[in-house]
Design a protein around this motif. Structure first.
Motif, PDB file in Angstrom:
ATOM      1  N   TYR A  28     -15.844  57.795   9.420  1.00 54.04           N
ATOM      2  CA  TYR A  28     -15.261  56.533   9.866  1.00 54.04           C
ATOM      3  C   TYR A  28     -16.313  55.462  10.109  1.00 54.04           C
ATOM      4  O   TYR A  28     -16.396  54.874  11.178  1.00 54.04           O
ATOM      5  CB  TYR A  28     -14.411  56.731  11.118  1.00 54.04           C
ATOM      6  CG  TYR A  28     -13.278  57.703  10.907  1.00 54.04           C
ATOM      7  CD1 TYR A  28     -12.564  57.725   9.707  1.00 54.04           C
ATOM      8  CD2 TYR A  28     -12.896  58.589  11.903  1.00 54.04           C
ATOM      9  CE1 TYR A  28     -11.518  58.609   9.505  1.00 54.04           C
ATOM     10  CE2 TYR A  28     -11.843  59.470  11.712  1.00 54.04           C
ATOM     11  CZ  TYR A  28     -11.169  59.476  10.503  1.00 54.04           C
ATOM     12  OH  TYR A  28     -10.146  60.336  10.307  1.00 54.04           O
ATOM     13  N   THR A  29     -17.173  55.252   9.149  1.00 56.23           N
ATOM     14  CA  THR A  29     -18.112  54.150   9.253  1.00 56.23           C
ATOM     15  C   THR A  29     -17.365  52.860   8.934  1.00 56.23           C
ATOM     16  O   THR A  29     -16.699  52.773   7.904  1.00 56.23           O
ATOM     17  CB  THR A  29     -19.253  54.323   8.226  1.00 56.23           C
ATOM     18  OG1 THR A  29     -19.812  55.620   8.407  1.00 56.23           O
ATOM     19  CG2 THR A  29     -20.306  53.255   8.403  1.00 56.23           C
ATOM     20  N   PRO A  30     -17.417  51.842   9.806  1.00 58.04           N
ATOM     21  CA  PRO A  30     -16.711  50.599   9.488  1.00 58.04           C
ATOM     22  C   PRO A  30     -17.256  49.967   8.206  1.00 58.04           C
ATOM     23  O   PRO A  30     -18.456  50.062   7.919  1.00 58.04           O
ATOM     24  CB  PRO A  30     -17.015  49.694  10.683  1.00 58.04           C
ATOM     25  CG  PRO A  30     -17.455  50.593  11.773  1.00 58.04           C
ATOM     26  CD  PRO A  30     -18.100  51.770  11.101  1.00 58.04           C
ATOM     27  N   CYS A  31     -16.376  49.363   7.432  1.00 62.34           N
ATOM     28  CA  CYS A  31     -16.816  48.626   6.249  1.00 62.34           C
ATOM     29  C   CYS A  31     -17.121  47.172   6.595  1.00 62.34           C
ATOM     30  O   CYS A  31     -17.679  46.441   5.781  1.00 62.34           O
ATOM     31  CB  CYS A  31     -15.784  48.728   5.123  1.00 62.34           C
ATOM     32  SG  CYS A  31     -14.063  48.535   5.654  1.00 62.34           S
ATOM     33  N   LYS A  32     -16.749  46.747   7.788  1.00 63.97           N
ATOM     34  CA  LYS A  32     -17.066  45.384   8.248  1.00 63.97           C
ATOM     35  C   LYS A  32     -16.938  45.351   9.769  1.00 63.97           C
ATOM     36  O   LYS A  32     -16.119  46.058  10.342  1.00 63.97           O
ATOM     37  CB  LYS A  32     -16.097  44.381   7.609  1.00 63.97           C
ATOM     38  CG  LYS A  32     -16.617  42.959   7.524  1.00 63.97           C
ATOM     39  CD  LYS A  32     -15.580  42.019   6.895  1.00 63.97           C
ATOM     40  CE  LYS A  32     -15.492  42.161   5.374  1.00 63.97           C
ATOM     41  NZ  LYS A  32     -14.496  41.217   4.782  1.00 63.97           N
ATOM     42  N   ASN A  33     -17.778  44.540  10.407  1.00 61.89           N
ATOM     43  CA  ASN A  33     -17.782  44.389  11.869  1.00 61.89           C
ATOM     44  C   ASN A  33     -17.713  42.921  12.260  1.00 61.89           C
ATOM     45  O   ASN A  33     -18.282  42.077  11.574  1.00 61.89           O
ATOM     46  CB  ASN A  33     -19.119  44.893  12.455  1.00 61.89           C
ATOM     47  CG  ASN A  33     -19.190  46.388  12.526  1.00 61.89           C
ATOM     48  OD1 ASN A  33     -18.616  46.998  13.394  1.00 61.89           O
ATOM     49  ND2 ASN A  33     -19.902  46.970  11.572  1.00 61.89           N
ATOM     50  N   LEU A  34     -17.098  42.649  13.381  1.00 58.02           N
ATOM     51  CA  LEU A  34     -17.110  41.288  13.938  1.00 58.02           C
ATOM     52  C   LEU A  34     -17.175  41.413  15.455  1.00 58.02           C
ATOM     53  O   LEU A  34     -16.505  42.264  16.035  1.00 58.02           O
ATOM     54  CB  LEU A  34     -15.821  40.553  13.612  1.00 58.02           C
ATOM     55  CG  LEU A  34     -15.630  39.833  12.287  1.00 58.02           C
ATOM     56  CD1 LEU A  34     -14.250  39.174  12.287  1.00 58.02           C
ATOM     57  CD2 LEU A  34     -16.700  38.797  12.042  1.00 58.02           C
ATOM     58  N   VAL A  35     -17.947  40.543  16.086  1.00 55.55           N
ATOM     59  CA  VAL A  35     -17.912  40.435  17.546  1.00 55.55           C
ATOM     60  C   VAL A  35     -17.637  38.982  17.900  1.00 55.55           C
ATOM     61  O   VAL A  35     -18.354  38.082  17.451  1.00 55.55           O
ATOM     62  CB  VAL A  35     -19.235  40.896  18.199  1.00 55.55           C
ATOM     63  CG1 VAL A  35     -19.186  40.691  19.714  1.00 55.55           C
ATOM     64  CG2 VAL A  35     -19.507  42.354  17.882  1.00 55.55           C
ATOM     65  N   LEU A  36     -16.569  38.743  18.639  1.00 54.40           N
ATOM     66  CA  LEU A  36     -16.151  37.387  18.980  1.00 54.40           C
ATOM     67  C   LEU A  36     -15.794  37.333  20.464  1.00 54.40           C
ATOM     68  O   LEU A  36     -15.570  38.361  21.105  1.00 54.40           O
ATOM     69  CB  LEU A  36     -14.908  37.008  18.155  1.00 54.40           C
ATOM     70  CG  LEU A  36     -15.022  37.118  16.631  1.00 54.40           C
ATOM     71  CD1 LEU A  36     -13.650  37.007  15.990  1.00 54.40           C
ATOM     72  CD2 LEU A  36     -15.959  36.062  16.084  1.00 54.40           C
ATOM     73  N   PRO A  82      -9.751  28.966  22.249  1.00 51.99           N
ATOM     74  CA  PRO A  82     -10.904  28.810  21.341  1.00 51.99           C
ATOM     75  C   PRO A  82     -11.675  30.126  21.212  1.00 51.99           C
ATOM     76  O   PRO A  82     -11.819  30.874  22.184  1.00 51.99           O
ATOM     77  CB  PRO A  82     -11.753  27.744  22.037  1.00 51.99           C
ATOM     78  CG  PRO A  82     -11.336  27.782  23.471  1.00 51.99           C
ATOM     79  CD  PRO A  82      -9.898  28.219  23.485  1.00 51.99           C
ATOM     80  N   ILE A  83     -12.150  30.361  20.004  1.00 52.28           N
ATOM     81  CA  ILE A  83     -12.984  31.539  19.713  1.00 52.28           C
ATOM     82  C   ILE A  83     -14.419  31.071  19.520  1.00 52.28           C
ATOM     83  O   ILE A  83     -14.660  30.088  18.807  1.00 52.28           O
ATOM     84  CB  ILE A  83     -12.516  32.243  18.416  1.00 52.28           C
ATOM     85  CG1 ILE A  83     -11.067  32.706  18.535  1.00 52.28           C
ATOM     86  CG2 ILE A  83     -13.436  33.409  18.071  1.00 52.28           C
ATOM     87  CD1 ILE A  83     -10.485  33.199  17.208  1.00 52.28           C
ATOM     88  N   THR A  84     -15.349  31.757  20.147  1.00 46.34           N
ATOM     89  CA  THR A  84     -16.765  31.421  19.967  1.00 46.34           C
ATOM     90  C   THR A  84     -17.551  32.676  19.590  1.00 46.34           C
ATOM     91  O   THR A  84     -17.086  33.799  19.780  1.00 46.34           O
ATOM     92  CB  THR A  84     -17.364  30.827  21.261  1.00 46.34           C
ATOM     93  OG1 THR A  84     -17.181  31.775  22.319  1.00 46.34           O
ATOM     94  CG2 THR A  84     -16.687  29.513  21.632  1.00 46.34           C
ATOM     95  N   LEU A  85     -18.760  32.434  19.059  1.00 44.94           N
ATOM     96  CA  LEU A  85     -19.606  33.568  18.684  1.00 44.94           C
ATOM     97  C   LEU A  85     -20.382  34.123  19.872  1.00 44.94           C
ATOM     98  O   LEU A  85     -20.826  35.265  19.843  1.00 44.94           O
ATOM     99  CB  LEU A  85     -20.586  33.158  17.575  1.00 44.94           C
ATOM    100  CG  LEU A  85     -19.972  33.014  16.181  1.00 44.94           C
ATOM    101  CD1 LEU A  85     -20.979  32.401  15.205  1.00 44.94           C
ATOM    102  CD2 LEU A  85     -19.509  34.380  15.666  1.00 44.94           C
ATOM    103  N   ASP A  86     -20.560  33.311  20.902  1.00 40.66           N
ATOM    104  CA  ASP A  86     -21.206  33.825  22.110  1.00 40.66           C
ATOM    105  C   ASP A  86     -20.269  33.645  23.303  1.00 40.66           C
ATOM    106  O   ASP A  86     -19.126  33.223  23.136  1.00 40.66           O
ATOM    107  CB  ASP A  86     -22.568  33.152  22.342  1.00 40.66           C
ATOM    108  CG  ASP A  86     -22.426  31.654  22.551  1.00 40.66           C
ATOM    109  OD1 ASP A  86     -21.315  31.159  22.873  1.00 40.66           O
ATOM    110  OD2 ASP A  86     -23.436  30.945  22.386  1.00 40.66           O
ATOM    111  N   ASN A  87     -20.749  33.957  24.476  1.00 37.69           N
ATOM    112  CA  ASN A  87     -19.858  33.974  25.642  1.00 37.69           C
ATOM    113  C   ASN A  87     -19.809  32.634  26.383  1.00 37.69           C
ATOM    114  O   ASN A  87     -19.441  32.599  27.558  1.00 37.69           O
ATOM    115  CB  ASN A  87     -20.249  35.115  26.581  1.00 37.69           C
ATOM    116  CG  ASN A  87     -21.609  34.889  27.213  1.00 37.69           C
ATOM    117  OD1 ASN A  87     -22.274  33.884  26.929  1.00 37.69           O
ATOM    118  ND2 ASN A  87     -22.033  35.809  28.056  1.00 37.69           N
ATOM    119  N   ASN A  88     -20.161  31.534  25.711  1.00 30.38           N
ATOM    120  CA  ASN A  88     -20.168  30.221  26.344  1.00 30.38           C
ATOM    121  C   ASN A  88     -18.910  29.452  25.949  1.00 30.38           C
ATOM    122  O   ASN A  88     -18.697  29.142  24.773  1.00 30.38           O
ATOM    123  CB  ASN A  88     -21.424  29.464  25.907  1.00 30.38           C
ATOM    124  CG  ASN A  88     -21.583  28.148  26.649  1.00 30.38           C
ATOM    125  OD1 ASN A  88     -20.596  27.596  27.182  1.00 30.38           O
ATOM    126  ND2 ASN A  88     -22.795  27.635  26.696  1.00 30.38           N
TER     127      ASN A  88
END
Lengths: 184, 184, 184
Positions: A28-36, A82-88
């Motif tokens: 179960y290795t992910p084929c794609k990852n995202l952190v938002l 709103p979605i951001t790439l960091d926690n700000n």
């Protein structure tokens, strides 16, 4: 020589088969990852300019500007966060998280979510639709990717929700880690 | 002769593997297509006989017989809309679209949908469940097929929503083009 | 001897290919089965101690402690129902069914469901998310598994809902038979 041919073929064939559907390996290795991150400010009757969500349904006796008693059971909240790439909260949004959640237990804080991440940035263009329960008593709070479009065409996977900050009823921020296991 | 066997087998094997999961080809050719229309008449307090949908939740200050200000943000509408094969409201329905949508943005017309097409006709027997965001600012308004039963057992795919007509709050008709990429 | 090699390989290869994706065989044999019961007691204004669900949205003219006229059209109910292995409300729960349903037709009893089974027992640990229509006029009332986590990681399948008992508005019990066809 001819006796070795079968062995050779069996190996080639097994290798080929094992890679025919690489997204379904046992590891179960992910084929794609995202952190938002996404940011929610609930409407309280006074913060219309900043609010990103609103209670639109509530149980008998509760109202739409204050979360209900009994662990908010029965409140249904529509959001456009709103979605951001960091926690700000003030970072440039890369998209919006749109949908709803509802508090669904009378004796604990648990919610049920169904929403879509609409990403529109130089990095990603497409949508990811999610649904599932957020049972806070469990160490993993996994929900399911139920669909995707654009860059995430037909993708499936798991999203882990982590409360990154929770400031009473005024503001909360969720970190969402998405692991796709079927990528197309 | 024996030297040619491996080459021959490699070709056969590669061909067989590439067709083992034909629905997942890179070209993404749909394995099934559907084009349908569904028709929505929202309840306004007077049209009970004809209405096919009703506002059942609304934000603070709004009511259930008039869509809310601020781009209808927070209105949640339950619907039971007739489905037809052409764009005529009075054509014989081939099924019903049942579920809900909600307006989820304060500064634009966007909605979030989750519903099921229940088809019951000589052509189709089964259900298609869909979910996703309808971000009208994008040229494609794709939502995801999240499940299917009957003729659409375990199907997955993408549905494109197109507003075929929009007569204020009185009536709208959506054209929905469904492309299945996993058909079973 | 060498003439037989190709035949032998063709058989081996076909066998291997046919089992490469065993969950997608034409016979559609489930790769996993579950049979569960869940129990719903709707809040009526007086049974707060026992109620497991609550009307949180209703159409114009209806209220939150009594199901709406016209086949309850427009009522949206949030629930947190105990799940048991048998049909006894007082058996030890093995999890909770959390989510919502709404009545969506004015001239028949039909509902639309979206919810998650959260299983937490020695038998199962994980979640199963479901969505779909419950058209009671059809002999099969199948809804779709749209996602799974934990023991049901990435699973897909079909769930059949059967009304096991229905005691007016006071209590109902659903038997849910889940057949997974994609198990990972």
């Amino acid at each position: 020589m001819s006796a070795k041919v079968p062995i050779f073929f069996v190996f080639v064939m097994l290798f080929a088969l094992s890679s025919a559907n690489p997204s379904k390996r046992k590891q179960y290795t992910p084929c794609k990852n995202l952190v938002l991150y996404y940011h929610d400010i609930i409407y309280n009757g006074k913060n219309g300019a900043n609010a990103t969500s609103s209670i639109v349904a509530a149980p008998q006796g509760a109202n739409l500007t204050k979360l209900a008693p009994q662990f908010h059971f029965g409140d249904l909240i529509v959001f456009d966060d709103p979605i951001t790439l960091d926690n700000n909260l003030h970072s440039k949004p890369i998209g919006r998280a749109q949908g709803f959640y509802m508090y669904d237990t009378k004796n604990a804080f648990t919610a049920w979510f169904s929403f879509t991440l609409i990403l529109n940035s130089p990095y990603h263009e497409g949508t990811i639709t999610l649904a599932g329960a957020d049972p806070t008593i469990k160490k993993t709070r996994d929900i399911s990717v139920t669909g995707g479009t654009g860059d995430f065409f037909m993708h499936r996977g798991i999203a882990t929700l982590i409360t990154d900050t929770f400031q009473g009823d005024a503001y909360f921020r969720l970190r969402i880690e998405i692991k796709f296991y079927e990528c197309w």
